[in-house]
Each structure stands twice: as structure tokens, then as C-alpha cells.
Design an enzyme around this catalytic site. Sequence first.
Site, PDB file in Angstrom:
ATOM      1  N   HIS A 118     -15.852   2.692  13.940  1.00 44.75           N
ATOM      2  CA  HIS A 118     -15.007   2.620  15.137  1.00 44.75           C
ATOM      3  C   HIS A 118     -13.538   2.385  14.783  1.00 44.75           C
ATOM      4  O   HIS A 118     -12.644   2.863  15.486  1.00 44.75           O
ATOM      5  CB  HIS A 118     -15.547   1.575  16.113  1.00 44.75           C
ATOM      6  CG  HIS A 118     -16.732   2.099  16.879  1.00 44.75           C
ATOM      7  ND1 HIS A 118     -18.026   1.940  16.437  1.00 44.75           N
ATOM      8  CD2 HIS A 118     -16.808   2.844  18.004  1.00 44.75           C
ATOM      9  CE1 HIS A 118     -18.849   2.544  17.274  1.00 44.75           C
ATOM     10  NE2 HIS A 118     -18.141   3.106  18.227  1.00 44.75           N
ATOM     11  N   HIS A 176     -27.114  -3.030   4.792  1.00 44.48           N
ATOM     12  CA  HIS A 176     -26.063  -4.032   4.856  1.00 44.48           C
ATOM     13  C   HIS A 176     -26.234  -4.921   6.074  1.00 44.48           C
ATOM     14  O   HIS A 176     -26.223  -6.135   5.984  1.00 44.48           O
ATOM     15  CB  HIS A 176     -24.684  -3.361   4.867  1.00 44.48           C
ATOM     16  CG  HIS A 176     -23.579  -4.346   4.630  1.00 44.48           C
ATOM     17  ND1 HIS A 176     -23.077  -5.157   5.631  1.00 44.48           N
ATOM     18  CD2 HIS A 176     -22.909  -4.680   3.504  1.00 44.48           C
ATOM     19  CE1 HIS A 176     -22.142  -5.943   5.110  1.00 44.48           C
ATOM     20  NE2 HIS A 176     -22.020  -5.678   3.828  1.00 44.48           N
ATOM     21  N   GLU A 206     -26.841  -8.838   6.196  1.00 41.56           N
ATOM     22  CA  GLU A 206     -26.017  -9.586   7.152  1.00 41.56           C
ATOM     23  C   GLU A 206     -26.404  -9.404   8.614  1.00 41.56           C
ATOM     24  O   GLU A 206     -25.699  -9.854   9.506  1.00 41.56           O
ATOM     25  CB  GLU A 206     -24.534  -9.183   6.971  1.00 41.56           C
ATOM     26  CG  GLU A 206     -23.963  -9.681   5.659  1.00 41.56           C
ATOM     27  CD  GLU A 206     -22.537  -9.191   5.414  1.00 41.56           C
ATOM     28  OE1 GLU A 206     -21.860  -8.803   6.375  1.00 41.56           O
ATOM     29  OE2 GLU A 206     -22.128  -9.212   4.246  1.00 41.56           O
ATOM     30  N   HIS A 238     -23.750  -5.505  -3.414  1.00 37.09           N
ATOM     31  CA  HIS A 238     -24.934  -6.028  -2.705  1.00 37.09           C
ATOM     32  C   HIS A 238     -26.227  -5.634  -3.410  1.00 37.09           C
ATOM     33  O   HIS A 238     -27.148  -6.440  -3.530  1.00 37.09           O
ATOM     34  CB  HIS A 238     -24.971  -5.507  -1.265  1.00 37.09           C
ATOM     35  CG  HIS A 238     -23.961  -6.173  -0.375  1.00 37.09           C
ATOM     36  ND1 HIS A 238     -23.941  -7.534  -0.165  1.00 37.09           N
ATOM     37  CD2 HIS A 238     -22.942  -5.673   0.365  1.00 37.09           C
ATOM     38  CE1 HIS A 238     -22.950  -7.835   0.661  1.00 37.09           C
ATOM     39  NE2 HIS A 238     -22.327  -6.724   0.991  1.00 37.09           N
TER      40      HIS A 238
HETATM   41 CO    CO Z   1     -20.877  -6.734   2.468  1.00 38.27          CO
END
Ligand code: CO
Length: 288
Positions: A118, A176, A206, A238
Site C-alpha cells: 500500500h 512473515h 509476526e 528471518h
Molecule cells: Co521482519
Amino acid sequence: MKTVFKLQFILIFLFFMANSTKGITGNNNTRDAILLTAFGTSVQEANSAYDNIEEEFRKAFPDTEIRWAYTSTFIRKKLRERGKTIDSPAEALARLGEDGFDHVYVQSLHIIPGSEYHDVLNVAERFNRMPEGLKKTTVIEPLLYSDDDMHAVSNTLIENIPQERKSNEAVVFMGHGSHHAANIYYPGMQYYLWNKDDNLLVGTVEGAPTFNDVLEKLKAKNIKKIWLSPFMAVAGDHAKNDMAGDGPESWKTLLEKEGFQVQPVLKGMAEYDNIVKIWIDHLKSHKN
Ligand code: CO
């Protein structure tokens, strides 16, 4: 007679000049460019995923200028400290305008249409309203957008599972996750995967589903062995640390502590051509 001839010559000369500065790359007379727009990574080995994306896009659009932008300010800063400069989307669009391009296809290489996507839409929209420079920017959907994408990506994830994996072994895809409403794509993907194979699980670092959601399912299913795979474009920080690392908090360590046998697959999704093809198909649906 002589001056008329001269005038004709000058006109022809001007005509060619105008065309050569405008370029004739597009199908019409506009100069198109593709801006590959990714989150970015500071992990050197993870770049192979981005290299593969670029290679596949160059094959699919051989006559179009292709450039890069990273949306993560943090990653750009980290790279700059190492002497490597990568543009932000705004910098790259400004430069493309300066370089005489008319229409830029901004290809979001994000997984979900979340906050990064966005932000890119917002930047591109502002460039559309500028009096000079680019004539048009079109932002192209990230990997997951439509129902078709959910089918295509879930099929592709299954195709890419290592051959050695047996059906009673689980595959956990680590995404993620996001605080953005588009996090819903992760539990959404779980639904599509479960329609094909009960032992495929989606978790996120997350967002939701959480690691504990995944752990609960693994226990309930009486799973012994788990394949861990990144549900991210690159096998970056990650994947290396939170997923497959040896630290006390990594998914690998936590799962091993629970008695599971764990096999990480350190390959970003963008290293697979069949995944990159889905992004390319998105672009092809906008650009001929
Ligand atoms: Co991250």
C-alpha cells in the site's frame, strides 16, 4: 529549390531525433519500464532469489528497461553503509522520469497486499499526479491477490516440496506475517493447502497463525518429522535465524525441544521459477 531540399532534410533529421530520444521500446510510441519493487535484503546469499526474479523478468520482457527499488528504509540504509545504493520506489520513479520513460509498471514483489504494497500504491499514485516526468505508473499485484493466485501459489508450494518428504511428515511454511489486515492471506493460504494435503501448515513470525498455533496442530497430528520452508520471497534474516537458526528462539530449536525431527529448507520462494512466473503473469495481464 535548394532551400526546400534543406528544409526537408532538417525535418527528416528532426523526426529521427525525436524518435531516438523518445525511444521505440514499447509497442506504441511510449517508453515502458518495469520497476521490480521488493522489501530488500541485507543477507548476501539471499540475493540469489532476487537475481532469479530479474533473470526471469528479463526473459519475459526482453525489450523493456528493468530496474530495482527496495521498500525497506532499514535495508537500504544498511546496504548504503556497505557502499551499495538501492533506490527507494520514489527515487527510482523520479529517475525513470528524468531518463525519459513514460510508463512504469511497478511490480510489487511482496507476498501479500499489506502495508509495504500500500505504501508503493501511495507513492505511485503521487507520481501519476505530477505535472512533469512520467506519464503513468501502474502498480502490479503482489504474489497473493486473487483466488486464482491462492490456487496457483498453493499448487506451486506443493510442487516445490523436496521429493524425499513422506506424506506423514509435515511441511511448515514460515511466512512473515503482518499487523495489516492483509495478514488474513496467511490463514487463507492454510485453507487452500489443507484442501490438498492435511500435513501442510502455515505459520508466521509476526502475525497469525502463530508458532504456537502450528505447534498445537503438529502435536495433535502426531507428527514425527517436520520440513521447515520459508514462505517468503528470499531466504533472508528471518529464514536463516528465526526459522533455521541454532539460537534458543528459532523454530527449529523450539520444535526439536518438543521432540520433532526438523529439516529446514533454506530456499526463498523467489528461487523457484514457477513462483516467479506468478508475478510475471500478473504483469502480463496489464502489459502486452
Ligand atoms: Co521482519
